[in-house]
Design a protein around this motif. Structure first.
Motif, PDB file in Angstrom:
ATOM      1  N   PHE A 133       0.828  -1.206   0.000  1.00 51.38           N
ATOM      2  CA  PHE A 133       0.000   0.000   0.000  1.00 51.38           C
ATOM      3  C   PHE A 133       0.868   1.264   0.000  1.00 51.38           C
ATOM      4  O   PHE A 133       0.566   2.236  -0.680  1.00 51.38           O
ATOM      5  N   LEU A 134       1.954   1.211   0.779  1.00 57.99           N
ATOM      6  CA  LEU A 134       2.762   2.413   0.985  1.00 57.99           C
ATOM      7  C   LEU A 134       3.604   2.769  -0.230  1.00 57.99           C
ATOM      8  O   LEU A 134       3.739   3.951  -0.575  1.00 57.99           O
ATOM      9  N   GLN A 135       4.167   1.758  -0.906  1.00 62.34           N
ATOM     10  CA  GLN A 135       5.065   2.024  -2.027  1.00 62.34           C
ATOM     11  C   GLN A 135       4.377   2.772  -3.171  1.00 62.34           C
ATOM     12  O   GLN A 135       4.903   3.794  -3.637  1.00 62.34           O
ATOM     13  N   PRO A 136       3.218   2.307  -3.678  1.00 70.18           N
ATOM     14  CA  PRO A 136       2.569   3.089  -4.745  1.00 70.18           C
ATOM     15  C   PRO A 136       2.105   4.456  -4.279  1.00 70.18           C
ATOM     16  O   PRO A 136       2.084   5.410  -5.062  1.00 70.18           O
ATOM     17  N   LEU A 137       1.764   4.568  -2.991  1.00 68.63           N
ATOM     18  CA  LEU A 137       1.342   5.867  -2.458  1.00 68.63           C
ATOM     19  C   LEU A 137       2.505   6.854  -2.462  1.00 68.63           C
ATOM     20  O   LEU A 137       2.361   8.014  -2.875  1.00 68.63           O
ATOM     21  N   PHE A 174      -1.833   7.849 -10.488  1.00 70.71           N
ATOM     22  CA  PHE A 174      -1.899   6.592  -9.743  1.00 70.71           C
ATOM     23  C   PHE A 174      -2.464   5.473 -10.600  1.00 70.71           C
ATOM     24  O   PHE A 174      -1.951   4.348 -10.611  1.00 70.71           O
ATOM     25  N   THR A 175      -3.545   5.750 -11.333  1.00 73.15           N
ATOM     26  CA  THR A 175      -4.184   4.710 -12.143  1.00 73.15           C
ATOM     27  C   THR A 175      -3.253   4.201 -13.232  1.00 73.15           C
ATOM     28  O   THR A 175      -3.240   2.994 -13.538  1.00 73.15           O
ATOM     29  N   GLY A 176      -2.479   5.101 -13.833  1.00 70.72           N
ATOM     30  CA  GLY A 176      -1.535   4.669 -14.854  1.00 70.72           C
ATOM     31  C   GLY A 176      -0.365   3.893 -14.282  1.00 70.72           C
ATOM     32  O   GLY A 176       0.072   2.888 -14.850  1.00 70.72           O
ATOM     33  N   ARG A 177       0.127   4.348 -13.133  1.00 73.38           N
ATOM     34  CA  ARG A 177       1.282   3.702 -12.515  1.00 73.38           C
ATOM     35  C   ARG A 177       0.976   2.272 -12.069  1.00 73.38           C
ATOM     36  O   ARG A 177       1.839   1.398 -12.145  1.00 73.38           O
ATOM     37  N   LEU A 178      -0.239   2.015 -11.605  1.00 75.46           N
ATOM     38  CA  LEU A 178      -0.585   0.675 -11.131  1.00 75.46           C
ATOM     39  C   LEU A 178      -0.420  -0.362 -12.239  1.00 75.46           C
ATOM     40  O   LEU A 178       0.181  -1.422 -12.035  1.00 75.46           O
ATOM     41  N   ILE A 179      -0.982  -0.069 -13.410  1.00 75.72           N
ATOM     42  CA  ILE A 179      -0.899  -1.018 -14.521  1.00 75.72           C
ATOM     43  C   ILE A 179       0.535  -1.136 -15.021  1.00 75.72           C
ATOM     44  O   ILE A 179       1.031  -2.242 -15.277  1.00 75.72           O
ATOM     45  N   TYR A 180       1.215  -0.002 -15.134  1.00 77.04           N
ATOM     46  CA  TYR A 180       2.605  -0.025 -15.599  1.00 77.04           C
ATOM     47  C   TYR A 180       3.506  -0.803 -14.637  1.00 77.04           C
ATOM     48  O   TYR A 180       4.330  -1.628 -15.064  1.00 77.04           O
ATOM     49  N   GLU A 181       3.379  -0.540 -13.347  1.00 73.19           N
ATOM     50  CA  GLU A 181       4.222  -1.201 -12.355  1.00 73.19           C
ATOM     51  C   GLU A 181       3.997  -2.706 -12.345  1.00 73.19           C
ATOM     52  O   GLU A 181       4.939  -3.480 -12.167  1.00 73.19           O
ATOM     53  N   PHE A 182       2.743  -3.127 -12.534  1.00 74.50           N
ATOM     54  CA  PHE A 182       2.494  -4.568 -12.593  1.00 74.50           C
ATOM     55  C   PHE A 182       3.212  -5.189 -13.776  1.00 74.50           C
ATOM     56  O   PHE A 182       3.895  -6.211 -13.639  1.00 74.50           O
ATOM     57  N   PHE A 183       3.054  -4.591 -14.964  1.00 74.73           N
ATOM     58  CA  PHE A 183       3.710  -5.136 -16.156  1.00 74.73           C
ATOM     59  C   PHE A 183       5.221  -5.156 -15.992  1.00 74.73           C
ATOM     60  O   PHE A 183       5.882  -6.169 -16.261  1.00 74.73           O
ATOM     61  N   LEU A 221      -0.766  -6.225  -6.961  1.00 74.36           N
ATOM     62  CA  LEU A 221      -1.575  -5.258  -7.702  1.00 74.36           C
ATOM     63  C   LEU A 221      -2.976  -5.175  -7.111  1.00 74.36           C
ATOM     64  O   LEU A 221      -3.522  -4.079  -6.933  1.00 74.36           O
ATOM     65  N   ALA A 222      -3.549  -6.338  -6.806  1.00 77.45           N
ATOM     66  CA  ALA A 222      -4.896  -6.363  -6.221  1.00 77.45           C
ATOM     67  C   ALA A 222      -4.930  -5.632  -4.884  1.00 77.45           C
ATOM     68  O   ALA A 222      -5.885  -4.896  -4.588  1.00 77.45           O
ATOM     69  N   MET A 223      -3.883  -5.811  -4.078  1.00 77.92           N
ATOM     70  CA  MET A 223      -3.836  -5.123  -2.788  1.00 77.92           C
ATOM     71  C   MET A 223      -3.642  -3.621  -2.975  1.00 77.92           C
ATOM     72  O   MET A 223      -4.163  -2.815  -2.201  1.00 77.92           O
ATOM     73  N   SER A 224      -2.899  -3.239  -4.004  1.00 73.89           N
ATOM     74  CA  SER A 224      -2.682  -1.821  -4.268  1.00 73.89           C
ATOM     75  C   SER A 224      -3.973  -1.117  -4.675  1.00 73.89           C
ATOM     76  O   SER A 224      -4.089   0.108  -4.538  1.00 73.89           O
ATOM     77  N   LEU A 225      -4.941  -1.870  -5.186  1.00 73.36           N
ATOM     78  CA  LEU A 225      -6.232  -1.275  -5.539  1.00 73.36           C
ATOM     79  C   LEU A 225      -6.912  -0.675  -4.316  1.00 73.36           C
ATOM     80  O   LEU A 225      -7.624   0.329  -4.429  1.00 73.36           O
ATOM     81  N   LEU A 226      -6.704  -1.301  -3.164  1.00 79.65           N
ATOM     82  CA  LEU A 226      -7.268  -0.750  -1.932  1.00 79.65           C
ATOM     83  C   LEU A 226      -6.661   0.613  -1.640  1.00 79.65           C
ATOM     84  O   LEU A 226      -7.354   1.523  -1.156  1.00 79.65           O
ATOM     85  N   CYS A 227      -5.370   0.758  -1.938  1.00 76.65           N
ATOM     86  CA  CYS A 227      -4.712   2.059  -1.764  1.00 76.65           C
ATOM     87  C   CYS A 227      -5.303   3.076  -2.732  1.00 76.65           C
ATOM     88  O   CYS A 227      -5.505   4.241  -2.371  1.00 76.65           O
ATOM     89  N   LEU A 228      -5.599   2.649  -3.955  1.00 81.70           N
ATOM     90  CA  LEU A 228      -6.211   3.540  -4.938  1.00 81.70           C
ATOM     91  C   LEU A 228      -7.566   4.031  -4.455  1.00 81.70           C
ATOM     92  O   LEU A 228      -7.900   5.216  -4.608  1.00 81.70           O
ATOM     93  N   VAL A 229      -8.352   3.137  -3.876  1.00 82.49           N
ATOM     94  CA  VAL A 229      -9.661   3.526  -3.336  1.00 82.49           C
ATOM     95  C   VAL A 229      -9.488   4.583  -2.252  1.00 82.49           C
ATOM     96  O   VAL A 229     -10.211   5.586  -2.223  1.00 82.49           O
ATOM     97  N   GLY A 230      -8.517   4.372  -1.365  1.00 85.31           N
ATOM     98  CA  GLY A 230      -8.264   5.343  -0.299  1.00 85.31           C
ATOM     99  C   GLY A 230      -7.828   6.693  -0.844  1.00 85.31           C
ATOM    100  O   GLY A 230      -8.270   7.743  -0.364  1.00 85.31           O
ATOM    101  N   VAL A 275     -11.496  -6.108 -16.063  1.00 91.47           N
ATOM    102  CA  VAL A 275     -11.263  -6.454 -17.474  1.00 91.47           C
ATOM    103  C   VAL A 275      -9.854  -6.068 -17.917  1.00 91.47           C
ATOM    104  O   VAL A 275      -9.097  -6.923 -18.393  1.00 91.47           O
ATOM    105  N   PRO A 276      -9.444  -4.800 -17.804  1.00 95.92           N
ATOM    106  CA  PRO A 276      -8.058  -4.474 -18.180  1.00 95.92           C
ATOM    107  C   PRO A 276      -7.028  -5.164 -17.293  1.00 95.92           C
ATOM    108  O   PRO A 276      -5.919  -5.466 -17.756  1.00 95.92           O
ATOM    109  N   MET A 277      -7.376  -5.441 -16.039  1.00 94.87           N
ATOM    110  CA  MET A 277      -6.438  -6.137 -15.169  1.00 94.87           C
ATOM    111  C   MET A 277      -6.178  -7.563 -15.651  1.00 94.87           C
ATOM    112  O   MET A 277      -5.033  -8.038 -15.656  1.00 94.87           O
TER     113      MET A 277
END
Length: 280
Positions: free
Chosen positions: A47-51, A80-89, A129-138, A165-167
């Motif tokens: 959670f902390l790293q993407p934040l 944030f939304t762009g970084r999540l997908i990029y960081e996963f890939f 990535l799934a756990m980071s989605l909770l950070c995105l919601v916050g 779907v994109p995930m």
């Protein structure tokens, strides 16, 4: 005869996957646990790293791309939304690439379908990535309530339910790329360093820091849009950030790219997997 052989090989592969699926789950769980094993905060870093990345990059680039841009409602959430997908890939393909070298001792001693190692690396990254989605919601809730960076303009709709779907598509695409890289790295160790440069370039070659509408040169826009990663990022932003349904053509292109990537990855891996152990 060739068709019958292909069908038999496919059936055998499916049976082997079913037989070792529990091992795949255990390897995935082990990778998740080992990533933060020696850190004080442990899995909280998911959670902390993407934040922290969002905060730093927002401060650096918001003045350049965020202010006065009509295509961006709230720059930190856009970023944030762009970084999540990029960081996963980036992370999943990099870990899949070195998975054979990191598990060389086990591979030489115990028989396990070799695709288990890159797959477990990719799936463990997908869990993060799934756990980071909770950070995105916050983060979304924070900017919506405070109104910072025009956060009051953020809207949510039922389209956000299609975030998976994109995930899933980027997971399939990354699996294909990861399988190819895992084989190449066994034969050519320089691939690891080349891929680091490529993924770093991708950070600026896909619209993570900026909206694609800000690019006025036609051929650069074409180069950006032909990258499948662009489709996954934009689809994810459409449903989560803009609250709208993603473009059908983008969905088709992203799906075809993911399937083709996986097929090529499986073919390359199937042809070279038996020789991997001799090069570790």
């Amino acid at each position: 005869m060739s068709t019958n052989t292909s069908i038999k090989n496919a059936n055998h592969s499916v049976e082997m996957f079913k037989k070792y699926k529990n091992l795949l789950l255990e390897l995935t769980r082990k990778n998740v646990n080992l990533k933060y094993r020696n850190s004080w905060l442990g899995i909280f870093w998911s959670f902390l790293q993407p934040l922290l990345n969002m905060i730093v990059m927002s401060v650096v680039f918001s003045g350049l791309f965020g202010r006065g841009n009509k295509n961006i409602i709230c720059y930190p959430v856009f970023l944030f939304t762009g970084r999540l997908i990029y960081e996963f890939f980036s992370t999943s393909t990099r870990q899949a690439m070195v998975s054979f070298r990191h598990n060389a001792a086990i591979i030489k001693k115990v028989y396990v379908p070799k695709y288990m190692y890159p797959l477990s690396s990719i799936f463990s990254t997908f869990v993060n990535l799934a756990m980071s989605l909770l950070c995105l919601v916050g983060v979304w809730i924070f900017f919506k309530l405070t109104g910072i960076s025009n956060g009051h303009d953020l809207e949510i709709s039922w389209h956000a339910l299609l975030f998976f779907v994109p995930m899933i598509l980027v997971l399939i695409f990354s699996t294909g790329v990861g399988l190819i890289l895992s084989v190449l790295e066994v034969y050519f160790r320089d691939i690891e360093y080349i891929w680091q440069v490529v993924t770093r370039l991708l950070l600026y070659m896909v619209p993570i820091l900026y909206p694609v509408e800000s690019i006025t040169t036609d051929w650069i826009v074409y180069v950006i849009k032909i990258n499948p990663l662009y489709s996954y990022i934009e689809m994810f932003r459409d449903v989560v950030f803009y609250g709208q349904l993603f473009n059908t053509n983008m969905l088709i292109y992203g799906t075809v790219s993911a399937v083709v990537s996986l097929l090529i990855g499986v073919i390359v891996f199937d042809r070279k997997s038996d020789d991997i152990v001799y090069h570790l």
